[in-house]
Design an enzyme around this catalytic site. Sequence first.
Site, PDB file in Angstrom:
ATOM      1  N   TRP A 273     -20.152  22.204  13.935  1.00 59.00           N
ATOM      2  CA  TRP A 273     -21.617  22.722  14.057  1.00 59.00           C
ATOM      3  C   TRP A 273     -21.890  23.993  14.970  1.00 59.00           C
ATOM      4  O   TRP A 273     -22.982  24.254  15.251  1.00 59.00           O
ATOM      5  CB  TRP A 273     -22.648  21.546  14.853  1.00 59.00           C
ATOM      6  CG  TRP A 273     -21.822  21.056  16.175  1.00 59.00           C
ATOM      7  CD1 TRP A 273     -21.311  21.618  16.958  1.00 59.00           C
ATOM      8  CD2 TRP A 273     -21.612  19.416  16.361  1.00 59.00           C
ATOM      9  NE1 TRP A 273     -20.669  20.784  18.003  1.00 59.00           N
ATOM     10  CE2 TRP A 273     -21.037  19.564  17.653  1.00 59.00           C
ATOM     11  CE3 TRP A 273     -22.094  18.334  15.586  1.00 59.00           C
ATOM     12  CZ2 TRP A 273     -20.695  18.123  18.061  1.00 59.00           C
ATOM     13  CZ3 TRP A 273     -21.770  17.317  16.400  1.00 59.00           C
ATOM     14  CH2 TRP A 273     -21.252  17.035  17.541  1.00 59.00           C
ATOM     15  N   ASP A 274     -20.638  24.737  15.151  1.00 58.98           N
ATOM     16  CA  ASP A 274     -20.894  25.814  16.047  1.00 58.98           C
ATOM     17  C   ASP A 274     -20.418  27.329  15.079  1.00 58.98           C
ATOM     18  O   ASP A 274     -21.182  27.832  14.589  1.00 58.98           O
ATOM     19  CB  ASP A 274     -20.014  26.076  17.216  1.00 58.98           C
ATOM     20  CG  ASP A 274     -20.746  24.899  18.368  1.00 58.98           C
ATOM     21  OD1 ASP A 274     -22.067  25.082  18.448  1.00 58.98           O
ATOM     22  OD2 ASP A 274     -20.256  24.060  19.060  1.00 58.98           O
TER      23      ASP A 274
ATOM     24  N   CYS B 295     -14.675  23.978  11.525  1.00 61.26           N
ATOM     25  CA  CYS B 295     -14.196  23.997  12.859  1.00 61.26           C
ATOM     26  C   CYS B 295     -13.607  22.881  13.334  1.00 61.26           C
ATOM     27  O   CYS B 295     -12.894  22.040  12.619  1.00 61.26           O
ATOM     28  CB  CYS B 295     -14.716  24.983  13.615  1.00 61.26           C
ATOM     29  SG  CYS B 295     -16.518  24.307  13.719  1.00 61.26           S
TER      30      CYS B 295
ATOM     31  N   ARG C  86     -26.822  23.579  23.386  1.00 62.14           N
ATOM     32  CA  ARG C  86     -26.313  25.405  23.501  1.00 62.14           C
ATOM     33  C   ARG C  86     -27.153  26.177  24.311  1.00 62.14           C
ATOM     34  O   ARG C  86     -26.869  27.242  24.959  1.00 62.14           O
ATOM     35  CB  ARG C  86     -25.923  25.625  22.176  1.00 62.14           C
ATOM     36  CG  ARG C  86     -24.939  24.963  21.258  1.00 62.14           C
ATOM     37  CD  ARG C  86     -23.432  25.199  22.058  1.00 62.14           C
ATOM     38  NE  ARG C  86     -22.561  24.236  21.256  1.00 62.14           N
ATOM     39  CZ  ARG C  86     -22.102  23.224  21.730  1.00 62.14           C
ATOM     40  NH1 ARG C  86     -22.245  22.713  22.773  1.00 62.14           N
ATOM     41  NH2 ARG C  86     -20.737  22.771  21.029  1.00 62.14           N
TER      42      ARG C  86
END
Length: 574
Positions: A413-414, A409, A455
Site C-alpha cells: 500500500w506504499d 512490496c 501517512r
Amino acid sequence: MECTTDDSEGPSLEHIQASELFPMKVLHSDEDGLAVPYPLLCGEAVEYLGRTADGVIALSNYRIVIRSYKDNSCINMPLKLIEYVEYREMTQLLVHCKHGRTFRCSFEERYREECIEWHRRLAAAVSSVAKLEEFFAFAFYAWCVDQVDLADLPFTQECRQDFYKEVERMGFQLGDVWRICELNTNYKLCSTYPRYNIVPAWITDQELEKVAQFRAMRRVPSVVWRHQRTGAVIARCSQPEVGWLGWRSAQDEELLKAIARACAMDAPGKRRAPPHAAGSDAHDDGIANGSLPDAAAGKFTEDAIKCVLVLDARSYTAAVANRAKGGGCECAEYYPNCEIQFMGLPNIHAIRKSFQAMRSLCTSPSDQASWLSALENTRWLQNISALLKSAVLVVDAVDRKHRPVVVHCSDGWDRTPQIVALAQLIMDPYYRTLNGFKVLIEREWLDFGHKFADRCGHGLDADDPNERCPVFLQFLDCVHQLLLQFPCVFEFNESFLVKLVHHTYSCLFGTFLCNSSRERHLYRVNRRSFSVWSFLRPSRKRFCNLLYAHRDHVRLALPLLLILKCVCSTNLCG
C-alpha cells in the site's frame, strides 16, 4: 467512494441543524479593535485573534491566517497541513508543514508572552483528533447544507461508477478469460481492498480465500490494468508469508500461472475459451500440471504464455529479512513461470528522513556554495529517479515484451501504488486527462487502501511519527517530473498538482480521510463531506494545461531518469 443506498446503516444525522452538530466557537481577541482579515468558509469560526510584529494572526477551526500590513502578504495554512510548531528566540514561531513548506511568524519584544501563548494554541490545534467528526470536512459540509444551495457550490458529493466503465474501456474478456470477483463485497476477503477485483475466470472464490491466507494482510494478486494492444496485465498484491520455514501455497502459485495464461488467451486476435467456467470448484489434471485441454486451447499453445515479471519494490536483503517477521518473497523454484526482480526502493522511514532533509534545505539560502551538494545528500531526487526507473521497467515488460507484471512490496500500500500508478500513467493517455487521473488515484490509492490517515498524520489518535511519510507527495512529484519532460501530453497543469497536494492534507474534503474504502464506508464519509474531485473538475480552466494535445493510444517516451529538477518543495508546496 461509492454512494451508499443501503438504508440498513441506521438513521442519517444530516437532518439535524449544523449549529447543533458543529456549534461555532466563541472569538477570543488579544486586543480590542482587531478584525478577522479574511472571509470565512461555511462552518468556519475564528477562535483566536491577535497581533504580530507587522500584522494580524487569526486561528480558526480550519486554518491559521497571518496577514502582514507591511507588504500586504498573507499566509493561509490549513491546520492539518501543519506538522509541528517551534518556539524560537522568544518572539518567533517557526511552522513546519507536511507538504514541505516552512514559514515564520514574528511578534514584538513586548509581546513575548503572547508568542508563548500562540505557540500553545497552535500546538493544541494541530494535535491529533479523538473522533472523525472533529475534522473540518464534516462541519463544512453540514453548514453548507444548511446555508447554501448545493447547486450553487463549485463542488458537490460524487458517486463512484468508474469500475465497470474501466473494465469495459480496457477490453477485459469477461466470462471467458476474466471475471469480476465479488467475494470482497462486504470486505470479508480483505478489509483494505476494493469490493470488486478482477481475477482469471477459472480461479474460484475458495482458491482466492486460500491465497488470502498466504499473502500479507490478505492482499491477494488483483489485476488492475490491461494493455489493449498486447493483452498483458498489471496486477498488485502484498508479500507472500513464507517465513523462516519456507511455507508455500499451491493456490497462490496457480493464480500467478493463471494470470499469465489468461493474458495469452486474451491477447488481441488470440482469444479462446478458458479451461474452466467461472465458479468451477475443481481443476482437472490438465490444469493442475499447467497445460490446457485441447478443446479449450484450439490454436492456443503453451508457447504463447509469457513469463510473469514479479516486481518486488524492496531490496533482496530487506525481503529476506522480512522472513523473520513471517513475510518474505516468492521462491523461484515454486514459481517456475515467474522472473523475480528486486528494485531496492527505500522504505517509509528512509523516505521520511529524505523529505525532512529536503524541507530543511529549502529553508536555507540557495546561493551557498554547498547547496547542490546538500541537495544530493538529501537523496530526494535519487529516490524519485529510482521510482521512475521501476515504473519504466513495468512499462518495458508490458508494452514491449507483452509480459504480465505482478507488483508488490511488503504490505502493498506504499511503494506498490507508486509504481503501478506511474506505469499506467506512462502507458495510458486516458490517465493523463483530468477525469482519468481522478480514476487512477481513486483506484490505485484510495480503493486499494493506501493509509492516508496514518501517512498524512490526520487519523484518529495519529500520534506515531513512525507511521507518517509523504508517500503520495513523492508520487505526485514523480508526476510533476513527467509533466516537465512531456508538457503537451497532460490535460492538467502544475496548479492542479499543487492544489491536490494541498487538499490531501487540508481535511477540507473527505476524499483522503481514513485508511481504506472500508473505513470511509463505515463512517459514511462520502455522505457527510464533499469530494475534492468536483473542486478540481475539468471545467475549472485554472487547472487545464494550455499546451495539452489530445492523442489516443500514445505511450510516453521513456522519461529521462537522470534529468530531474528540484521541484518538490519549491513548486508543489504552493
